[in-house]
Design an enzyme around this catalytic site. Structure first.
Site, PDB file in Angstrom:
ATOM      1  N   ARG A   1       0.826  -1.135  -0.043  1.00 24.77           N
ATOM      2  CA  ARG A   1      -0.033  -0.005  -0.020  1.00 24.77           C
ATOM      3  C   ARG A   1       0.947   1.272  -0.039  1.00 24.77           C
ATOM      4  O   ARG A   1       2.077   1.237   0.193  1.00 24.77           O
ATOM      5  CB  ARG A   1      -1.134   0.046   1.256  1.00 24.77           C
ATOM      6  CG  ARG A   1      -0.688  -0.751   2.541  1.00 24.77           C
ATOM      7  CD  ARG A   1       0.687  -0.103   2.992  1.00 24.77           C
ATOM      8  NE  ARG A   1       0.036   1.315   3.205  1.00 24.77           N
ATOM      9  CZ  ARG A   1       1.295   2.142   3.781  1.00 24.77           C
ATOM     10  NH1 ARG A   1       2.647   1.846   3.617  1.00 24.77           N
ATOM     11  NH2 ARG A   1       1.010   3.458   3.859  1.00 24.77           N
TER      12      ARG A   1
ATOM     13  N   ALA B   1       0.640   5.095  -2.248  1.00 24.71           N
ATOM     14  CA  ALA B   1       0.324   5.386  -3.535  1.00 24.71           C
ATOM     15  C   ALA B   1       1.583   5.058  -4.493  1.00 24.71           C
ATOM     16  O   ALA B   1       1.691   4.303  -5.364  1.00 24.71           O
ATOM     17  CB  ALA B   1       0.001   6.990  -3.743  1.00 24.71           C
TER      18      ALA B   1
ATOM     19  N   GLN C   1      -2.023   1.912   9.988  1.00 25.99           N
ATOM     20  CA  GLN C   1      -0.803   1.910   9.386  1.00 25.99           C
ATOM     21  C   GLN C   1       0.063   2.778  10.119  1.00 25.99           C
ATOM     22  O   GLN C   1       1.483   2.780  10.112  1.00 25.99           O
ATOM     23  CB  GLN C   1      -0.965   2.439   7.964  1.00 25.99           C
ATOM     24  CG  GLN C   1      -1.746   1.857   7.128  1.00 25.99           C
ATOM     25  CD  GLN C   1      -3.330   1.838   7.090  1.00 25.99           C
ATOM     26  OE1 GLN C   1      -3.911   2.402   7.854  1.00 25.99           O
ATOM     27  NE2 GLN C   1      -3.802   1.601   5.937  1.00 25.99           N
TER      28      GLN C   1
ATOM     29  N   ASP D   1      -2.484  10.453  -1.789  1.00 25.89           N
ATOM     30  CA  ASP D   1      -2.900   9.318  -2.920  1.00 25.89           C
ATOM     31  C   ASP D   1      -3.236   9.963  -4.189  1.00 25.89           C
ATOM     32  O   ASP D   1      -3.170   9.187  -5.214  1.00 25.89           O
ATOM     33  CB  ASP D   1      -4.088   8.441  -2.258  1.00 25.89           C
ATOM     34  CG  ASP D   1      -3.485   7.514  -1.066  1.00 25.89           C
ATOM     35  OD1 ASP D   1      -3.228   8.270  -0.009  1.00 25.89           O
ATOM     36  OD2 ASP D   1      -3.102   6.465  -1.288  1.00 25.89           O
TER      37      ASP D   1
ATOM     38  N   LYS E   1      -5.149   9.444   3.407  1.00 30.49           N
ATOM     39  CA  LYS E   1      -5.985   8.399   4.346  1.00 30.49           C
ATOM     40  C   LYS E   1      -6.911   8.990   4.805  1.00 30.49           C
ATOM     41  O   LYS E   1      -6.665  10.227   5.379  1.00 30.49           O
ATOM     42  CB  LYS E   1      -4.888   8.072   5.151  1.00 30.49           C
ATOM     43  CG  LYS E   1      -5.348   6.816   6.197  1.00 30.49           C
ATOM     44  CD  LYS E   1      -6.105   5.704   5.735  1.00 30.49           C
ATOM     45  CE  LYS E   1      -5.238   4.988   4.579  1.00 30.49           C
ATOM     46  NZ  LYS E   1      -5.852   3.940   3.769  1.00 30.49           N
TER      47      LYS E   1
END
Lengths: 354, 354
Positions: A51, A53, A199, A240, A251
């Site tokens: 994960r 981008a 995360q 992202d 996020k």
């Protein structure tokens, strides 16, 4: 940071495979996962084994190599197969534009040549590795562009993970911290745990610990309190997708952090490579936002923590309007103030890879 | 709401015991826990088997009944024993002032009489049951005072749990929702999950579901996004201690929600009984904030979700300055605007118990 395990890499030559850290297992275990088929790459992206981008972009490019290498036939047949593989990988996750950007580069790679067979496979592999190599250099350049912003003796708050684990190099937001630390600046890092998938707690703390940086993990709701206590002088996050006007998808929770930073007069910076900009979109309203499974919220920690049947709203991202963003740190320097003209000018400047 | 299981109750007479819902087991299981000794009550408060400022007060009062009933001797000996029990219970949790308020009432109960032996035990039990009964009536009155504020057809966001599970009645913030629903108002409720202990996801959703209200659970970082989407017309939270000027301690994350509400022009209301006010404290800076175990963050629900040895900042509460609070809903009506004069005036008005 130098000895950091590689988040994603291509192992072997034309007949090789993708090896990536299974980030769903961190911080408990450092497990690698090998993907020999494009379907495995798709699954790894969808389930967030890989994960971030930029890392998603690299994974997708390598996925194309896997997906088309068994294809034979003439250019027209290869074209159809390539389109099929690209369309398939494009369904893995919708928000990070680096995914589509990387797939576009693989498409261009095909268009530019008249190759078939092994030479075409080599061409694809070369392009995927170039994307990774460039990302690594962009990470370093982002770090160098942003490091002067880090307040010596101050505190930096970050949300989610925009580090080595999210890229092909030393990260975007966290690259700034790594380079600042190399330069001798001292600072404290506050990492939002970043629900639902943690995360921040799982990945950001882990990689900052590996690098020897001083990091404290917070529940997301505690960010406002540490700001109020005067312990945060800078907020630094990844992205992202960034629209032409600077509106930034990142996020879920990032927008709230940006509003809180503004209320506490704390500069709020986004760090991202140029591959994260989507200049076709005039504003962030046009960025597609992925909605994820309710179970990420209700079964986050292995046990069910909300009643059966409860409604859940679980967007994976939110959009921070450009006017909340003090600056965007790119590999071509810092965009500040954030507006379409400044973004276009900055992205048009040369990036001299070291 | 009428058939709601009782959060805490005294079972039997003078020789009875405390029965409470073990809220750490919700929503998975509705387990009751019986406390026959004061130490069990202390443990239940400390470990959040019973939580919520009003419910903690009731538990502490009942704990005094358990703690002193075996004590014999003259008034001086009873006085020493009472002081010991009160001091002990006062160490269970530091922030909710209702705990100290209830212990003060038990102390006054002793001072007012010259009783010893069983008559004194009856006096203590009577006082503890009175605290519970009054709390139940205050909850209802808070609900009736606040219900007109609920936007028909709108959305209400709440943080943590200020419901029936937090009180001896139908709650404080959630009482407002229950009464509004009884009155026929229709609205959506957004419940922040409220890390680290997920009182929103586990408890607020559970009791709103039981009552048939429409509730959606969110990660705490998603609150800003639902506000931005225009889906929230009111924020409503409880309180653990309110200073004379209206500064309000409540579950960590509340302050951030208040800042976000202000940024989105959404009214932010606190609902609390008069026992939650601490007029000896001029501002919220003087409210002691409990720091809790790092494991609440790193080992949320069974599995370790942050690296070994990572630093954690885990305050259980934060303080929302009064200027972020649109109004405080009490059993004596709504304090609005929020300032010391308005608070003192409102608390001095009669509360006619129904």
């Amino acid at each position: 940071v130098k000895d950091f395990p590689r988040t994603i890499e291509w192992v072997g030559g034309r007949d090789g495979f993708v090896r990536l850290i299974d980030q769903t297992q961190l911080p408990g275990a450092l497990h690698y996962r090998d993907c020999h088929e494009v379907e495995e790459v798709w699954e790894a992206i969808r389930t967030l084994r890989v994960r971030g981008a930029p890392a998603i972009g690299i994974a997708a490019a390598m996925g194309v190599v896997l997906g088309v290498r068994t294809a034979g036939g003439d250019r027209a047949a290869l074209d159809r197969k390539l389109e099929e593989v690209i369309s398939y990988l494009a369904t893995s996750r919708p928000t990070a534009v680096n995914l589509f950007w990387a797939l576009g580069r693989m498409r261009n790679c095909f268009e530019r040549s008249a190759l078939v067979g092994e030479p075409l496979q080599d061409c694809f592999l070369h392009e995927a590795l170039a994307i990774q190599e460039e990302d690594q250099q962009m990470c370093r350049a982002i770090g160098e562009a942003g490091a002067p912003l880090i307040p010596d003796g101050g505190g930096v708050l970050t949300h989610c993970n925009a580090g080595a684990l999210a890229t092909g190099g030393i990260g975007t937001a966290l690259a700034v911290l790594y380079v600042a630390a190399e330069q001798g600046r001292r600072f404290l890092v506050f990492a939002d745990e970043t629900r639902p998938l943690l995360q921040g707690a799982r990945l950001t703390t882990w990689e900052l610990q590996q690098a020897g940086l001083d990091v404290t993990v917070l529940c997301d709701g505690t960010a406002a309190q540490v700001m109020k206590e005067g312990r945060v002088q800078l907020v630094l996050v990844g992205a992202d997708r960034i629209a032409a006007n600077g509106d930034t998808a990142n996020k879920i929770g990032t927008y709230g952090v940006a509003v809180l930073a503004r209320a506490h007069d704390i500069p709020f910076y986004v760090a991202a490579p140029s591959s994260t900009f989507d200049l076709r979109l005039s504003t962030g309203d046009q960025i597609p936002i992925e909605q994820r499974d309710a179970r990420e919220v209700t079964h986050g920690f292995g046990r069910q923590t909300a009643p059966v049947g409860v409604a859940v709203y679980n967007p994976a991202f939110d959009v921070t309007p450009h006017h909340f963003i003090t600056g965007i740190i790119t590999e071509r320097g810092v965009v500040r103030p954030v507006n379409e003209g400044a973004i276009r000018t900055r992205l048009a400047t040369a990036f001299s890879q070291s």
